[in-house]
Scaffold this motif. Sequence first.
Motif, PDB file in Angstrom:
ATOM      1  N   PRO A 171       8.049  -2.426   8.592  1.00  0.00           N
ATOM      2  CA  PRO A 171       8.107  -0.940   9.373  1.00  0.00           C
ATOM      3  C   PRO A 171       9.338   0.034   9.044  1.00  0.00           C
ATOM      4  O   PRO A 171       9.368   1.150   8.947  1.00  0.00           O
ATOM      5  CB  PRO A 171       8.293  -1.437  10.747  1.00  0.00           C
ATOM      6  CG  PRO A 171       7.605  -2.734  10.942  1.00  0.00           C
ATOM      7  CD  PRO A 171       7.928  -3.402   9.358  1.00  0.00           C
ATOM      8  N   ILE A 172      10.504  -0.729   8.996  1.00  0.00           N
ATOM      9  CA  ILE A 172      11.817   0.011   8.779  1.00  0.00           C
ATOM     10  C   ILE A 172      11.853   0.409   7.490  1.00  0.00           C
ATOM     11  O   ILE A 172      12.340   1.626   7.020  1.00  0.00           O
ATOM     12  CB  ILE A 172      13.050  -0.804   8.855  1.00  0.00           C
ATOM     13  CG1 ILE A 172      14.356   0.022   8.651  1.00  0.00           C
ATOM     14  CG2 ILE A 172      13.005  -2.041   7.979  1.00  0.00           C
ATOM     15  CD1 ILE A 172      14.549   1.056   9.556  1.00  0.00           C
ATOM     16  N   ILE A 173      11.231   0.063   6.364  1.00  0.00           N
ATOM     17  CA  ILE A 173      11.085   0.571   4.831  1.00  0.00           C
ATOM     18  C   ILE A 173      10.090   1.493   4.872  1.00  0.00           C
ATOM     19  O   ILE A 173      10.419   2.445   4.053  1.00  0.00           O
ATOM     20  CB  ILE A 173      10.869  -0.792   4.076  1.00  0.00           C
ATOM     21  CG1 ILE A 173      11.991  -1.888   3.932  1.00  0.00           C
ATOM     22  CG2 ILE A 173      10.787  -0.286   2.589  1.00  0.00           C
ATOM     23  CD1 ILE A 173      13.297  -1.318   3.492  1.00  0.00           C
ATOM     24  N   VAL A 174       9.046   1.312   5.838  1.00  0.00           N
ATOM     25  CA  VAL A 174       7.856   2.444   5.778  1.00  0.00           C
ATOM     26  C   VAL A 174       8.426   3.658   6.208  1.00  0.00           C
ATOM     27  O   VAL A 174       8.253   4.701   5.658  1.00  0.00           O
ATOM     28  CB  VAL A 174       6.814   2.024   6.610  1.00  0.00           C
ATOM     29  CG1 VAL A 174       5.856   3.006   6.732  1.00  0.00           C
ATOM     30  CG2 VAL A 174       5.964   0.778   5.961  1.00  0.00           C
ATOM     31  N   GLN A 175       9.370   3.533   7.338  1.00  0.00           N
ATOM     32  CA  GLN A 175       9.997   4.728   7.944  1.00  0.00           C
ATOM     33  C   GLN A 175      11.055   5.442   6.937  1.00  0.00           C
ATOM     34  O   GLN A 175      10.894   6.605   6.833  1.00  0.00           O
ATOM     35  CB  GLN A 175      10.813   4.271   9.199  1.00  0.00           C
ATOM     36  CG  GLN A 175       9.924   3.896  10.466  1.00  0.00           C
ATOM     37  CD  GLN A 175      10.824   3.554  11.558  1.00  0.00           C
ATOM     38  OE1 GLN A 175      11.903   3.638  11.299  1.00  0.00           O
ATOM     39  NE2 GLN A 175      10.233   2.872  12.474  1.00  0.00           N
ATOM     40  N   ARG A 176      11.508   4.627   6.035  1.00  0.00           N
ATOM     41  CA  ARG A 176      12.473   5.300   5.075  1.00  0.00           C
ATOM     42  C   ARG A 176      11.818   5.907   3.885  1.00  0.00           C
ATOM     43  O   ARG A 176      12.274   6.971   3.616  1.00  0.00           O
ATOM     44  CB  ARG A 176      13.346   4.087   4.604  1.00  0.00           C
ATOM     45  CG  ARG A 176      14.414   3.584   5.459  1.00  0.00           C
ATOM     46  CD  ARG A 176      15.590   2.573   4.817  1.00  0.00           C
ATOM     47  NE  ARG A 176      16.347   1.978   5.699  1.00  0.00           N
ATOM     48  CZ  ARG A 176      17.160   1.086   5.400  1.00  0.00           C
ATOM     49  NH1 ARG A 176      16.908   0.461   4.230  1.00  0.00           N
ATOM     50  NH2 ARG A 176      18.060   0.864   6.516  1.00  0.00           N
ATOM     51  N   ILE A 177      10.488   5.287   3.553  1.00  0.00           N
ATOM     52  CA  ILE A 177      10.021   5.985   2.603  1.00  0.00           C
ATOM     53  C   ILE A 177       9.249   7.175   3.028  1.00  0.00           C
ATOM     54  O   ILE A 177       9.297   8.289   2.196  1.00  0.00           O
ATOM     55  CB  ILE A 177       8.766   5.066   1.818  1.00  0.00           C
ATOM     56  CG1 ILE A 177       9.645   3.966   1.132  1.00  0.00           C
ATOM     57  CG2 ILE A 177       7.687   5.691   0.863  1.00  0.00           C
ATOM     58  CD1 ILE A 177       8.781   2.610   0.721  1.00  0.00           C
ATOM     59  N   GLY A 178       8.753   7.182   4.288  1.00  0.00           N
ATOM     60  CA  GLY A 178       8.147   8.468   4.922  1.00  0.00           C
ATOM     61  C   GLY A 178       9.301   9.472   5.138  1.00  0.00           C
ATOM     62  O   GLY A 178       8.915  10.616   4.754  1.00  0.00           O
ATOM     63  N   ALA A 179      10.532   9.128   5.444  1.00  0.00           N
ATOM     64  CA  ALA A 179      11.410  10.311   5.552  1.00  0.00           C
ATOM     65  C   ALA A 179      11.645  10.887   4.346  1.00  0.00           C
ATOM     66  O   ALA A 179      12.164  11.981   3.972  1.00  0.00           O
ATOM     67  CB  ALA A 179      12.709   9.611   6.291  1.00  0.00           C
ATOM     68  N   PHE A 180      11.751   9.931   3.224  1.00  0.00           N
ATOM     69  CA  PHE A 180      12.311  10.465   1.581  1.00  0.00           C
ATOM     70  C   PHE A 180      11.052  11.449   1.492  1.00  0.00           C
ATOM     71  O   PHE A 180      11.319  12.337   1.076  1.00  0.00           O
ATOM     72  CB  PHE A 180      12.402   9.507   0.847  1.00  0.00           C
ATOM     73  CG  PHE A 180      12.907  10.078  -0.443  1.00  0.00           C
ATOM     74  CD1 PHE A 180      14.024  10.318  -0.663  1.00  0.00           C
ATOM     75  CD2 PHE A 180      11.903   9.780  -1.695  1.00  0.00           C
ATOM     76  CE1 PHE A 180      14.483  11.132  -2.010  1.00  0.00           C
ATOM     77  CE2 PHE A 180      12.269  10.356  -2.726  1.00  0.00           C
ATOM     78  CZ  PHE A 180      13.317  11.100  -3.008  1.00  0.00           C
ATOM     79  N   ILE A 181       9.707  10.959   1.565  1.00  0.00           N
ATOM     80  CA  ILE A 181       8.662  11.895   1.200  1.00  0.00           C
ATOM     81  C   ILE A 181       8.642  13.271   1.680  1.00  0.00           C
ATOM     82  O   ILE A 181       8.447  14.283   1.181  1.00  0.00           O
ATOM     83  CB  ILE A 181       7.120  11.007   1.352  1.00  0.00           C
ATOM     84  CG1 ILE A 181       7.107   9.897   0.506  1.00  0.00           C
ATOM     85  CG2 ILE A 181       6.051  12.285   1.286  1.00  0.00           C
ATOM     86  CD1 ILE A 181       5.882   9.183   1.009  1.00  0.00           C
ATOM     87  N   ARG A 182       9.101  13.238   2.951  1.00  0.00           N
ATOM     88  CA  ARG A 182       9.168  14.438   3.685  1.00  0.00           C
ATOM     89  C   ARG A 182      10.349  15.472   3.250  1.00  0.00           C
ATOM     90  O   ARG A 182      10.129  16.495   3.249  1.00  0.00           O
ATOM     91  CB  ARG A 182       9.500  14.142   5.336  1.00  0.00           C
ATOM     92  CG  ARG A 182       8.266  13.919   6.201  1.00  0.00           C
ATOM     93  CD  ARG A 182       8.642  13.976   7.781  1.00  0.00           C
ATOM     94  NE  ARG A 182       9.384  12.715   7.854  1.00  0.00           N
ATOM     95  CZ  ARG A 182       9.012  11.514   8.463  1.00  0.00           C
ATOM     96  NH1 ARG A 182       7.590  11.214   8.394  1.00  0.00           N
ATOM     97  NH2 ARG A 182       9.582  10.484   8.657  1.00  0.00           N
ATOM     98  N   THR A 183      11.440  14.836   2.735  1.00  0.00           N
ATOM     99  CA  THR A 183      12.491  15.507   2.112  1.00  0.00           C
ATOM    100  C   THR A 183      11.849  16.193   0.885  1.00  0.00           C
ATOM    101  O   THR A 183      12.033  17.179   0.677  1.00  0.00           O
ATOM    102  CB  THR A 183      13.437  14.549   1.983  1.00  0.00           C
ATOM    103  OG1 THR A 183      13.995  13.953   3.009  1.00  0.00           O
ATOM    104  CG2 THR A 183      14.744  15.450   0.981  1.00  0.00           C
ATOM    105  N   LEU A 184      11.029  15.312   0.229  1.00  0.00           N
ATOM    106  CA  LEU A 184      10.680  15.905  -1.147  1.00  0.00           C
ATOM    107  C   LEU A 184       9.431  17.016  -0.802  1.00  0.00           C
ATOM    108  O   LEU A 184       9.830  18.119  -1.551  1.00  0.00           O
ATOM    109  CB  LEU A 184       9.827  14.690  -1.841  1.00  0.00           C
ATOM    110  CG  LEU A 184      10.662  13.535  -2.726  1.00  0.00           C
ATOM    111  CD1 LEU A 184       9.679  12.575  -3.312  1.00  0.00           C
ATOM    112  CD2 LEU A 184      11.520  14.329  -3.792  1.00  0.00           C
ATOM    113  N   ARG A 185       8.639  16.884   0.109  1.00  0.00           N
ATOM    114  CA  ARG A 185       7.802  17.940   0.642  1.00  0.00           C
ATOM    115  C   ARG A 185       8.498  19.099   0.834  1.00  0.00           C
ATOM    116  O   ARG A 185       7.924  20.346   0.351  1.00  0.00           O
ATOM    117  CB  ARG A 185       6.785  17.484   1.709  1.00  0.00           C
ATOM    118  CG  ARG A 185       6.101  18.455   2.154  1.00  0.00           C
ATOM    119  CD  ARG A 185       5.388  18.043   3.620  1.00  0.00           C
ATOM    120  NE  ARG A 185       6.568  17.934   4.685  1.00  0.00           N
ATOM    121  CZ  ARG A 185       6.079  17.518   5.768  1.00  0.00           C
ATOM    122  NH1 ARG A 185       5.068  17.006   6.241  1.00  0.00           N
ATOM    123  NH2 ARG A 185       7.274  17.679   6.712  1.00  0.00           N
TER     124      ARG A 185
END
Length: 238
Positions: A171-185
């Motif tokens: 879950p912690i890695i999923v959160q980090r990847i999600g946060a990065f995708i939001r940054t890219l968006r």
Amino acid sequence: MSAPYVIEAAGIDVFYGASQILFGVDLAVSQGQTMALLGRNGAGKSTTMKAIAGLAPPRRGFVKVLGQETTKRKPYHIARIGLGFVPEDRQVFPDHSVEDNLLIAQKPGPDGRDEWSVERIYEAFPLLTPLRHRLAGRLSGGEQQMLAIARMLMGNPSVLLLDEPSEGLAPIIVQRIGAFIRTLRETGVTILIAEQNMHFCLSLASDATVIDKGQIVFRGTIAELKANDDVRQRYLAL
């Protein structure tokens, strides 16, 4: 005036041998849009992504990327147009270091953009910095997923395809990847995410397309999907 489509698949049928996997799939993603392609395991999400990337060419219908028809083009030609693809199984080079994986993929974008350097990757993915000399095959699943996304960005693509980026990760890695995708968006890049995990996409995507048994069964905004209990229970409930 609506934004132009940068990914367009129209009526595509895809076969693996004699087995038909996609049946007349239509999918369109506009410039700057983040689209979630949702469905259960085996619904046809990965095949749709591979059809767009040129790895599973359609037998019928057509695909366009950034306005150019790519239906019959090789994957490396489509990548040169500006498409970046992170496959479901990541496919890092296991016998090369993290940094070598990044350098192998380094190239300017189709318009000459060179926004992503090794240094910027380490700033965006600080978890990779102390691992830069480690063999990619010795990374954890989450570290490999971050490396696969980082390696894709080293090609400075205009359109990103992410196939199951949260699958099998802590879950912690999923959160980090999600946060990065939001940054890219937020940078305005166009993103298509294929996912079983609807909840992962709810805060990332603006729009959703749902696929089941190789056919599109829903198109709409994330808000419309949240409000449609029938679609969520019939096609997305595990």
